[in-house]
Design an enzyme around this catalytic site. Structure first.
Site, PDB file in Angstrom:
ATOM      1  N   GLU A  93     -20.324  97.880 -22.205  1.00  0.00           N
ATOM      2  CA  GLU A  93     -20.937  99.133 -22.634  1.00  0.00           C
ATOM      3  C   GLU A  93     -20.383  99.598 -23.980  1.00  0.00           C
ATOM      4  O   GLU A  93     -21.135 100.095 -24.829  1.00  0.00           O
ATOM      5  CB  GLU A  93     -20.729 100.212 -21.567  1.00  0.00           C
ATOM      6  CG  GLU A  93     -21.625 100.081 -20.350  1.00  0.00           C
ATOM      7  CD  GLU A  93     -21.222  98.933 -19.419  1.00  0.00           C
ATOM      8  OE1 GLU A  93     -22.051  98.522 -18.579  1.00  0.00           O
ATOM      9  OE2 GLU A  93     -20.068  98.451 -19.539  1.00  0.00           O
ATOM     10  N   HIS A 150     -19.944 104.784  -8.384  1.00  0.00           N
ATOM     11  CA  HIS A 150     -21.329 104.612  -8.830  1.00  0.00           C
ATOM     12  C   HIS A 150     -22.211 105.802  -8.453  1.00  0.00           C
ATOM     13  O   HIS A 150     -23.431 105.681  -8.469  1.00  0.00           O
ATOM     14  CB  HIS A 150     -21.930 103.346  -8.198  1.00  0.00           C
ATOM     15  CG  HIS A 150     -21.251 102.081  -8.591  1.00  0.00           C
ATOM     16  ND1 HIS A 150     -19.999 101.749  -8.155  1.00  0.00           N
ATOM     17  CD2 HIS A 150     -21.652 101.065  -9.384  1.00  0.00           C
ATOM     18  CE1 HIS A 150     -19.653 100.571  -8.648  1.00  0.00           C
ATOM     19  NE2 HIS A 150     -20.644 100.146  -9.411  1.00  0.00           N
TER      20      HIS A 150
END
Length: 326
Positions: free
Chosen positions: A60, A129
């Site tokens: 990322e 998550h």
């Protein structure tokens, strides 16, 4: 009008903007050959080719920085994060580069980039998550933050975000992708920074955004209506800039407010909304501002505990009856 799923509305927005402007490209993990982890980019590789729909490495920070550089160089990247939980790894590029480059260059450089992906609980995905992280990004000057709760808003706001000259954080409720709703046909844009009254009411205002709109607040408003309580539902849609005028108008109308958010209450965005109302709408209030938010714990994996941690219809109903002193 056509009834389509949230993911399809996003797909339409991407396809239309990529066809309109050759500078727009999509990059992220599995967005090309796999059609996206949530199938938002389905068919885009075939339409636009591998130069504009780009599968990235699992990094990322790396592809986030590549997107920032591309935006500064004149392109208009849309960077998909497989989840905003993973985007934590790219915070340096987002908040120290994208958000600040226009200011630090004295206006000589700009960064028209959209970072988008799923936010909030995803259904038994556990703590790492399942975080609703919109407050993190709203904290930083230089970023616009959008959190649409319906397919129509998702399409109209994503198109506006791609056309915007500033970095935009576009947060999609992870459990919304399969939710269907009416989306206008043809060219359809929604101005950034404009809230929407999803339900008219006279007794109390509920201010909310993203998945809470359809999953919790509107059903709670329907249940309260059966008790004779008229609830106005104000969907912020854009958190930064926040539509202060719409909030003030609704508070003036109903005189009571509950703020509902999926994220944590401590330093949550709902606290900013409540602060604005207390400072700027105090004379219109007949009760303290109520708040409903996720519990201050890490998300559980077990389905029953996951439900308990998140805002629910009964908790919203209870909060509304409290501000009505019933």
């Amino acid at each position: 009008m056509a009834e389509i799923a949230y993911r399809e509305a996003l797909n339409q927005a991407l396809a239309e903007e990529m066809a309109r402007d050759p500078r727009v490209f999509l990059m992220g993990e599995e967005v090309a050959r796999y059609d996206g982890a949530y199938k938002v980019s389905k068919g885009l590789l075939e339409k636009f080719g591998s130069a504009r729909v780009v599968d990235s490495p699992i990094s990322e920070l790396g592809f986030g920085g590549l997107g920032v550089g591309a935006a500064i160089a004149g392109l208009r990247p849309v960077i998909e994060m497989m989840t905003w939980n993973f985007a934590i790894l790219a915070m340096d590029q987002i908040v120290n580069s994208a958000a600040k480059i226009r200011h630090m260059s004295g206006g000589q450089l700009r960064c028209p980039i959209v970072f988008r992906g799923p936010n909030g609980a995803g259904g038994r995905l556990s703590s790492q998550h399942s975080q609703a992280l919109e407050a993190n990004y709203a904290h930083f000057p230089g970023l616009k933050v959008i959190a649409p709760g319906t397919p129509a808003d998702a399409k109209g706001l994503l198109k506006s975000a791609i056309r915007d000259e500033n970095p935009v954080i576009f947060m999609e409720g992870e459990l919304l992708y399969g939710v269907k709703g009416e989306v206008p046909d043809g060219e359809y844009l929604i101005p950034i920074g404009k809230a929407d009254v999803k339900r008219e009411g006279t007794d109390v205002t509920i201010v909310t955004w993203s998945r809470m709109v359809t999953a919790v607040v509107l059903p709670a408003a329907e249940q309260l209506a059966q008790q004779g309580i008229s609830v106005e539902v104000l969907d912020l849609r854009t958190l930064k800039p926040m539509d202060e005028a719409a909030i003030a108008a609704s508070v003036k109308k109903t005189n009571r407010v509950v703020v509902v958010e999926e994220g944590w209450g401590y330093a949550g965005f709902g606290g900013h909304v409540a602060d604005f109302i207390n400072r700027e709408c105090f004379d219109d209030l007949d009760a303290p501002v109520g708040r409903v938010h996720g519990l201050d714990v890490n998300m559980a994996y077990a389905e029953n505990l996951e439900r308990l941690i998140q805002p629910s219809i009964p908790r919203v109903v209870e909060a509304v009856t409290q501000v009505l002193y019933r």
